[in-house]
Design a protein around this motif. Structure first.
Motif, PDB file in Angstrom:
ATOM      1  N   SER A 284       0.787  -1.233   0.203  1.00 46.63           N
ATOM      2  CA  SER A 284      -0.158  -0.007   0.059  1.00 46.63           C
ATOM      3  C   SER A 284       0.760   1.105  -0.083  1.00 46.63           C
ATOM      4  N   GLN A 285       0.543   2.267  -0.897  1.00 42.35           N
ATOM      5  CA  GLN A 285       1.044   3.584  -0.795  1.00 42.35           C
ATOM      6  C   GLN A 285       0.033   4.523  -0.501  1.00 42.35           C
ATOM      7  N   SER A 286      -1.053   4.126   0.410  1.00 42.05           N
ATOM      8  CA  SER A 286      -2.186   5.148   0.463  1.00 42.05           C
ATOM      9  C   SER A 286      -2.325   5.334   2.093  1.00 42.05           C
ATOM     10  N   GLY A 287      -2.902   6.389   2.524  1.00 39.14           N
ATOM     11  CA  GLY A 287      -3.103   6.575   3.929  1.00 39.14           C
ATOM     12  C   GLY A 287      -4.441   6.032   4.311  1.00 39.14           C
ATOM     13  N   SER A 288      -5.064   5.519   3.276  1.00 38.41           N
ATOM     14  CA  SER A 288      -6.395   4.712   3.747  1.00 38.41           C
ATOM     15  C   SER A 288      -6.636   3.428   3.074  1.00 38.41           C
ATOM     16  N   ASP A 289      -7.451   2.782   3.668  1.00 35.75           N
ATOM     17  CA  ASP A 289      -7.747   1.494   3.198  1.00 35.75           C
ATOM     18  C   ASP A 289      -8.170   1.079   1.966  1.00 35.75           C
ATOM     19  N   GLN A 290      -7.936   0.070   1.159  1.00 36.04           N
ATOM     20  CA  GLN A 290      -8.209  -0.098  -0.382  1.00 36.04           C
ATOM     21  C   GLN A 290      -8.696  -1.434  -0.515  1.00 36.04           C
ATOM     22  N   ARG A 291      -9.640  -1.499  -1.405  1.00 37.98           N
ATOM     23  CA  ARG A 291     -10.424  -2.458  -1.899  1.00 37.98           C
ATOM     24  C   ARG A 291      -9.728  -2.733  -3.379  1.00 37.98           C
ATOM     25  N   LEU A 292      -9.069  -3.963  -3.652  1.00 36.52           N
ATOM     26  CA  LEU A 292      -8.362  -3.870  -4.798  1.00 36.52           C
ATOM     27  C   LEU A 292      -8.688  -5.439  -5.694  1.00 36.52           C
ATOM     28  N   VAL A 293      -8.855  -5.227  -6.743  1.00 30.47           N
ATOM     29  CA  VAL A 293      -8.872  -6.447  -7.746  1.00 30.47           C
ATOM     30  C   VAL A 293      -7.538  -6.642  -8.485  1.00 30.47           C
ATOM     31  N   VAL A 294      -7.092  -7.654  -8.110  1.00 28.46           N
ATOM     32  CA  VAL A 294      -5.605  -8.126  -8.524  1.00 28.46           C
ATOM     33  C   VAL A 294      -5.924  -9.373  -9.577  1.00 28.46           C
ATOM     34  N   ASP A 295      -5.279  -8.891 -10.751  1.00 28.73           N
ATOM     35  CA  ASP A 295      -5.201  -9.912 -11.849  1.00 28.73           C
ATOM     36  C   ASP A 295      -3.821 -10.025 -12.174  1.00 28.73           C
ATOM     37  N   TYR A 296      -3.697 -10.990 -13.274  1.00 28.25           N
ATOM     38  CA  TYR A 296      -2.479 -11.205 -14.074  1.00 28.25           C
ATOM     39  C   TYR A 296      -2.634 -11.519 -15.287  1.00 28.25           C
ATOM     40  N   VAL A 297      -1.768 -11.253 -16.225  1.00 27.86           N
ATOM     41  CA  VAL A 297      -1.944 -11.293 -17.810  1.00 27.86           C
ATOM     42  C   VAL A 297      -0.821 -12.296 -18.122  1.00 27.86           C
ATOM     43  N   VAL A 298      -0.911 -13.327 -18.907  1.00 23.00           N
ATOM     44  CA  VAL A 298      -0.009 -14.203 -19.551  1.00 23.00           C
ATOM     45  C   VAL A 298      -0.005 -13.786 -21.133  1.00 23.00           C
ATOM     46  N   HIS A 299       1.224 -13.477 -21.581  1.00 16.96           N
ATOM     47  CA  HIS A 299       1.226 -13.051 -22.988  1.00 16.96           C
ATOM     48  C   HIS A 299       1.674 -14.395 -23.579  1.00 16.96           C
ATOM     49  N   TYR A 300       0.740 -15.439 -24.121  1.00  9.86           N
ATOM     50  CA  TYR A 300       1.094 -16.577 -24.623  1.00  9.86           C
ATOM     51  C   TYR A 300       1.586 -16.494 -26.099  1.00  9.86           C
ATOM     52  N   VAL A 301       2.743 -17.455 -26.455  1.00  7.45           N
ATOM     53  CA  VAL A 301       3.271 -17.158 -27.878  1.00  7.45           C
ATOM     54  C   VAL A 301       2.353 -17.972 -28.736  1.00  7.45           C
ATOM     55  N   LYS A 302       1.771 -17.598 -29.878  1.00  7.61           N
ATOM     56  CA  LYS A 302       1.108 -18.206 -30.599  1.00  7.61           C
ATOM     57  C   LYS A 302       2.002 -19.019 -31.679  1.00  7.61           C
ATOM     58  N   LYS A 303       1.383 -19.649 -32.613  1.00  8.12           N
ATOM     59  CA  LYS A 303       2.107 -20.636 -33.498  1.00  8.12           C
ATOM     60  C   LYS A 303       3.076 -19.737 -34.437  1.00  8.12           C
ATOM     61  N   ASN A 304       2.594 -18.636 -34.678  1.00 11.80           N
ATOM     62  CA  ASN A 304       3.805 -17.636 -35.504  1.00 11.80           C
ATOM     63  C   ASN A 304       4.570 -16.850 -34.851  1.00 11.80           C
ATOM     64  N   GLY A 305       4.376 -17.078 -33.649  1.00  8.71           N
ATOM     65  CA  GLY A 305       5.261 -16.351 -32.581  1.00  8.71           C
ATOM     66  C   GLY A 305       4.976 -15.012 -31.941  1.00  8.71           C
ATOM     67  N   ALA A 306       3.819 -14.559 -32.473  1.00 11.13           N
ATOM     68  CA  ALA A 306       3.283 -13.236 -31.712  1.00 11.13           C
ATOM     69  C   ALA A 306       2.764 -13.544 -30.600  1.00 11.13           C
ATOM     70  N   PRO A 307       2.758 -12.643 -29.679  1.00  9.54           N
ATOM     71  CA  PRO A 307       2.063 -12.641 -28.384  1.00  9.54           C
ATOM     72  C   PRO A 307       0.538 -12.722 -28.273  1.00  9.54           C
ATOM     73  N   SER A 308      -0.121 -13.575 -27.531  1.00  5.93           N
ATOM     74  CA  SER A 308      -1.667 -13.244 -27.334  1.00  5.93           C
ATOM     75  C   SER A 308      -2.146 -13.424 -25.728  1.00  5.93           C
ATOM     76  N   PRO A 309      -2.189 -12.097 -25.425  1.00  4.16           N
ATOM     77  CA  PRO A 309      -2.399 -12.059 -24.035  1.00  4.16           C
ATOM     78  C   PRO A 309      -3.890 -12.373 -23.450  1.00  4.16           C
TER      79      PRO A 309
END
Length: 366
Positions: A284-309
């Protein structure tokens, strides 16, 4: 020789043995059923067909083998519903109705209502919606009051504008307003199976009309647990984007006064079939309580080598002022029917309230 533990292909659920069982079931129901003709038609070129093509092939073969006109055939098809084993075989019964019953919608929709508990009729009802949107929606609206959760779920799932594995209902993609009474009727449904469908339908609509969805749920009683659950899952795409309206509706803080410390992704190199662990500290960098939604992204590699988040839900965190919350998640890297992995560097990003806060990389070898 090592034991093969791989899962069978989905299409193999409809195989020659299963088709023989279907023929036996229909022969028991009506002795004049042409079992030999059914099996010849149903198994012709079977190996080359996908699962949905096999579903349709069964429907076509039933039409060839059943005696009588459509109404007589339909009566036998409905009777077969509780006798067949396997959801995809039962889906073939719904496919029969959709393929041959459009000229008799009243009788056909009654049949789908009876068949859906045994194998979802969500695909089968869509041709009727495309043929007569408002008339079919009136029927679906009566299904929202049915005692059977499978029928209520069909009411919302069948008219999803962007139902996976099916064609889009372009009229509803353009204007979802006709869905409002139906979705409103199911907003407090006691069945999670139904609520998930309502949420998915609303999530479909956010892809084209997010403002419409916010307006539609504005009058819902979010103190009711079922309503609140639907709204949270319906707005998941907007929550991942950090839309402040969505964050407010689920009680999350706007913005995110935090830092991501000690991010680690291990191992840094992993072989297909293994897993990676993503760990970090949410500070926390806040002086008050926070309710936060935490997610994560995986940038999968496609067959052609390009990323697919691909964004994955992680957790919702109540973070007191100045506190630190350790977070850890493991992600399996195995091939599924919905995802095939390819070798290469995969970037991972941590998101808080839709904001990308930190990133790292692991290398996948195949």
């Amino acid at each position: 020789m090592p034991l093969d533990t791989s899962a069978p292909l989905l299409k193999d659920l409809i195989n020659e043995a299963a088709l023989r069982d279907v023929a036996g079931t229909f022969k028991d129901l009506t002795p004049s059923f042409d079992s030999r003709g059914f099996l010849k038609a149903a198994t012709n070129g079977l190996d080359a067909l996908s699962i949905l093509q096999r579903v349709h092939r069964v429907a076509e073969s039933l039409a060839l083998a059943l005696p009588g006109a459509y109404a007589e055939q339909l009566a036998v098809v409905v009777d077969a519903g509780p006798r067949l084993s396997g959801a995809f075989l039962n889906m073939a019964l719904g496919d029969f109705v959709a393929s041959y019953g459009l000229a008799d919608p009243a009788r056909s929709l009654k049949a789908l209502r009876r068949l859906t508990p045994y194998g979802t009729a969500e695909f089968a009802v869509r041709p009727f919606l495309r043929q007569d949107l408002h008339g079919t929606l009136r029927t679906l609206r009566t299904w929202t009051e049915d005692r059977n959760e499978h029928v209520r779920r069909l009411a919302s799932e069948g008219c999803r504008p962007r139902l996976p594995w099916s064609f889009r209902l372009e009229a509803l993609v353009a204007d979802p307003t006709p869905l409002a009474p139906l979705l409103h009727a199911l907003r407090q449904d006691s069945s999670l199976y139904v609520r998930r469908s309502v949420a998915n339908s609303l999530n479909d609509i956010t892809k084209d009309h997010p403002d419409w969805v916010f307006d539609h749920v504005a009058g819902w009683d979010l103190d009711h647990a079922h309503c609140a659950w639907i709204v949270k899952h319906a707005l998941r795409s907007q929550i991942k984007k950090g839309d402040p309206r969505a964050l407010r509706l689920i009680g999350a803080s706007e913005g995110a006064e935090v830092s991501i410390d000690k991010l680690s992704i291990s191992p840094s190199q992993v072989t297909l079939g293994g897993e990676v662990e993503i760990a970090f500290e949410l500070r926390s960098q806040s002086g008050s309580d926070q309710r936060l939604v935490v997610d994560y992204v995986v940038h999968y590699v496609k067959k052609n080598g390009a990323p697919s988040p691909k964004v994955f839900k992680l957790k919702t965190v109540a973070l007191p002022a100045g506190e630190v919350q350790p977070i850890r998640i493991r992600r399996a890297l195995r091939n599924f029917t919905t995802r095939v992995h390819y070798a290469g560097d995969h970037r991972v990003e941590v998101m808080v309230n839709g904001q990308r806060m930190a990133s790292g990389v692991f290398t996948l070898t195949v």
